[in-house]
Scaffold this motif. Sequence first.
Motif, PDB file in Angstrom:
ATOM      1  N   ALA A 177      11.485   2.044  59.816  1.00 24.41           N
ATOM      2  CA  ALA A 177      11.547   2.833  61.049  1.00 24.41           C
ATOM      3  C   ALA A 177      10.938   2.081  62.216  1.00 24.41           C
ATOM      4  N   GLY A 178      11.158   0.750  62.231  1.00 24.83           N
ATOM      5  CA  GLY A 178      10.871  -0.014  63.433  1.00 24.83           C
ATOM      6  C   GLY A 178      11.918   0.330  64.486  1.00 24.83           C
ATOM      7  N   PRO A 179      11.888  -0.328  65.644  1.00 30.20           N
ATOM      8  CA  PRO A 179      12.854   0.006  66.693  1.00 30.20           C
ATOM      9  C   PRO A 179      14.307  -0.012  66.240  1.00 30.20           C
ATOM     10  N   ILE A 180      14.721  -1.029  65.480  1.00 27.39           N
ATOM     11  CA  ILE A 180      16.110  -1.064  65.032  1.00 27.39           C
ATOM     12  C   ILE A 180      16.391   0.078  64.062  1.00 27.39           C
ATOM     13  N   GLY A 181      15.484   0.321  63.132  1.00 22.68           N
ATOM     14  CA  GLY A 181      15.673   1.431  62.210  1.00 22.68           C
ATOM     15  C   GLY A 181      15.783   2.764  62.926  1.00 22.68           C
ATOM     16  N   LEU A 182      14.944   2.973  63.945  1.00 23.46           N
ATOM     17  CA  LEU A 182      15.011   4.205  64.722  1.00 23.46           C
ATOM     18  C   LEU A 182      16.353   4.331  65.441  1.00 23.46           C
ATOM     19  N   GLN A 202       4.550   3.609  57.095  1.00 24.71           N
ATOM     20  CA  GLN A 202       3.548   4.218  57.955  1.00 24.71           C
ATOM     21  C   GLN A 202       4.030   5.536  58.542  1.00 24.71           C
ATOM     22  N   GLU A 203       3.053   6.395  58.865  1.00 27.75           N
ATOM     23  CA  GLU A 203       3.364   7.728  59.377  1.00 27.75           C
ATOM     24  C   GLU A 203       3.855   7.701  60.821  1.00 27.75           C
ATOM     25  N   THR A 217      12.052  12.523  56.562  1.00 29.23           N
ATOM     26  CA  THR A 217      11.313  11.269  56.571  1.00 29.23           C
ATOM     27  C   THR A 217      10.531  11.156  55.272  1.00 29.23           C
ATOM     28  N   VAL A 218      10.470   9.930  54.749  1.00 22.60           N
ATOM     29  CA  VAL A 218       9.824   9.685  53.464  1.00 22.60           C
ATOM     30  C   VAL A 218       8.905   8.477  53.597  1.00 22.60           C
TER      31      VAL A 218
END
Length: 342
Positions: A177-182, A202-203, A217-218
């Motif tokens: 869930a870094g920028p690309i993942g987001l 990370q949360e 989210t997991v």
Amino acid sequence: MYACVVHAAGDLRIEERDGAEPGPGQVVVGIEYGGICGSDLHYYREGGVGDFRVREPLVLGHEVVGRIVAVGAGVDNLSTGTAVGIHPATTCGVCAECVAGRSNICAYSNYLGSAARTPHIQGGFVQELVVRADQVRVLPESLELKTAVLAEPLSVAIHAVRQAGEVDGKRVLVTGAGPIGLLVVAAAKRSGAEYVVSTDLQETPLRLAAQVGADETVKVGDGRRLEDIDVAIEASGTAGGLRTCLEQVRRGGTVVQVGTLPPGDTGFPGNLLMTRELTLRGAFRFAEEFDTAIEWLVEGIGLAPIVTHSFPLEEARAAFELASDRGAASKVLLEISGRTPR
């Protein structure tokens, strides 16, 4: 004028450069914002990204927007003061890949801020950037440049989702869930995915994933088995993320690798690929998706939570350090130039 230049791992400098002048068919863009990408961070921290290593001073940056400050001979459709996004790639246009509409994998392409070639292709973290006129896209004044700077990474995400095929009505897993993942989460939802799951270590990034459209989210390591995943998109750039995708996707499902893996060979459970007849595809950069990304941003796709911090150019090292801390930041911007058109 000044630019953000990497010389080697950990060696980032703000250096003076000669002023820019456009040649025929070119424009000069006064760069106002630049987004720090994962590849920029790899160049800064490790002196390379994937198999591309820094061998000479490299101006970083390929996520850049600004306003035209000068136009060259033969450029009649653009004028100074116009807000523009910049497509970072120039391709040959004649190879088999370009002719087939896959210019993003053109073997002869040049990409802003890349060490893929020597001499390196200098990037966009510079106060004035000369580019071909056909690389710029005019932006409506209604679109804030601080938002428009997401057009390039959103294009990467759109291309990754398209590499998975039709996702309308499907269940999609996004690892990382870094920028690309987001942005992949947002692009999958915008493309009609019924249910999107985002995973991360990370949360903080998981909270952002929920804000941009993730249905679930997991946190990595909780041992949960996901159900009926049709498509898995690996955006963390880790072997563990790829393994998760291959293990969690349903039989006959599709896995797309968009995160840049470490250099060299990467081990993965290949027998799963065979026994479950999975499809594994790569997703590299983008082509016409850049125009789609601008359209989506104008429509208001809702990506504001992704941009968490902004720094002036002279504080680039602090910006890069913060951008490296994924528990504290997501997309970090550099404020590069606020000059008025000349």
